[in-house]
Design a protein around this motif. Structure first.
Motif, PDB file in Angstrom:
ATOM      1  N   UNK A  10      32.151  20.210   8.275  1.00 42.45           N
ATOM      2  CA  UNK A  10      30.728  20.505   8.149  1.00 42.45           C
ATOM      3  C   UNK A  10      29.908  19.339   8.688  1.00 42.45           C
ATOM      4  N   UNK A  11      28.697  19.627   9.204  1.00 44.17           N
ATOM      5  CA  UNK A  11      27.845  18.507   9.646  1.00 44.17           C
ATOM      6  C   UNK A  11      27.643  17.463   8.566  1.00 44.17           C
ATOM      7  N   UNK A  12      27.540  17.876   7.313  1.00 45.43           N
ATOM      8  CA  UNK A  12      27.290  16.933   6.221  1.00 45.43           C
ATOM      9  C   UNK A  12      28.460  15.989   5.992  1.00 45.43           C
ATOM     10  N   UNK A  13      29.628  16.322   6.538  1.00 42.29           N
ATOM     11  CA  UNK A  13      30.802  15.469   6.365  1.00 42.29           C
ATOM     12  C   UNK A  13      30.795  14.283   7.328  1.00 42.29           C
ATOM     13  N   UNK A  14      29.887  14.306   8.291  1.00 40.75           N
ATOM     14  CA  UNK A  14      29.850  13.280   9.335  1.00 40.75           C
ATOM     15  C   UNK A  14      28.638  12.381   9.151  1.00 40.75           C
ATOM     16  N   UNK A  15      28.879  11.079   9.258  1.00 38.60           N
ATOM     17  CA  UNK A  15      27.806  10.119   9.008  1.00 38.60           C
ATOM     18  C   UNK A  15      27.275   9.463  10.278  1.00 38.60           C
ATOM     19  N   UNK A  16      27.989   9.612  11.380  1.00 44.96           N
ATOM     20  CA  UNK A  16      27.571   8.937  12.609  1.00 44.96           C
ATOM     21  C   UNK A  16      27.407   9.984  13.713  1.00 44.96           C
ATOM     22  N   UNK A  17      26.230   9.980  14.330  1.00 44.49           N
ATOM     23  CA  UNK A  17      25.869  11.002  15.307  1.00 44.49           C
ATOM     24  C   UNK A  17      25.318  10.381  16.582  1.00 44.49           C
ATOM     25  N   UNK A  18      25.526  11.089  17.690  1.00 44.40           N
ATOM     26  CA  UNK A  18      24.857  10.732  18.922  1.00 44.40           C
ATOM     27  C   UNK A  18      23.462  11.339  18.956  1.00 44.40           C
ATOM     28  N   UNK A  19      22.769  11.090  20.034  1.00 44.58           N
ATOM     29  CA  UNK A  19      21.380  11.542  20.155  1.00 44.58           C
ATOM     30  C   UNK A  19      21.267  12.975  20.650  1.00 44.58           C
ATOM     31  N   UNK A  20      22.366  13.530  21.146  1.00 49.83           N
ATOM     32  CA  UNK A  20      22.363  14.905  21.621  1.00 49.83           C
ATOM     33  C   UNK A  20      22.124  15.011  23.110  1.00 49.83           C
ATOM     34  N   UNK A  21      22.660  16.069  23.698  1.00 48.88           N
ATOM     35  CA  UNK A  21      22.449  16.351  25.109  1.00 48.88           C
ATOM     36  C   UNK A  21      22.229  17.856  25.270  1.00 48.88           C
ATOM     37  N   UNK A  22      21.249  18.225  26.070  1.00 50.64           N
ATOM     38  CA  UNK A  22      20.845  19.621  26.190  1.00 50.64           C
ATOM     39  C   UNK A  22      21.717  20.356  27.195  1.00 50.64           C
TER      40      UNK A  22
END
Length: 129
Positions: free
Chosen positions: A112-124
């Motif tokens: 689940x997204x909530x299980x992850x604490x480190x994220x990138x900024x995203x790419x479209x």
């Protein structure tokens, strides 16, 4: 400090391909769970696929057979190869990392997204029909 940077997004026609990259750095861990997620404006972030330090991969049903996750550990880079893209694949794509004591926990506990604490900024990614 954990740092993730996605790249490779763009606009393609249906049936086309893109490869997303996620360069990750700034951490030491016994093991990692890594995921690709995507999100449309106003909607919840949804899982695309996962991998871990053991190299176990899994995919959502919507992308299975079309998308492939791989990793180049020498370059600290995670990839998402997307083939036969469809308009419904249009979204912002994010990579994420969870630092864990052992990779055996990834398949059962890090989906689940909530299980992850480190994220990138995203790419479209935009797919036109």
């Amino acid at each position: 400090q954990v740092h993730l940077v996605e790249s490779g997004g763009g606009s393609v026609q249906a049936g086309g391909s893109l490869r997303l990259s996620c360069e990750h750095s700034g951490y030491r861990a016994d093991a990692t769970c890594m995921g690709w997620f995507r999100q449309l404006p106003g909607q919840d972030r949804e899982a695309v696929g996962f991998t871990d330090t053991n190299g176990i991969t899994s995919y959502s049903n919507s992308v299975k057979g079309r998308f492939t996750i791989s990793a180049d550990n020498a370059k600290n880079t995670l990839y998402l190869q997307m083939n036969n893209l469809k308009p419904e694949d249009t979204a912002t794509y994010y990579c994420a990392i969870a630092l864990v004591p052992a990779a055996k926990y990834c398949p059962g506990q890090y989906r689940r997204p909530a299980d992850y604490t480190h994220w990138g900024q995203g790419t479209q990614v935009t797919v036109s029909s």
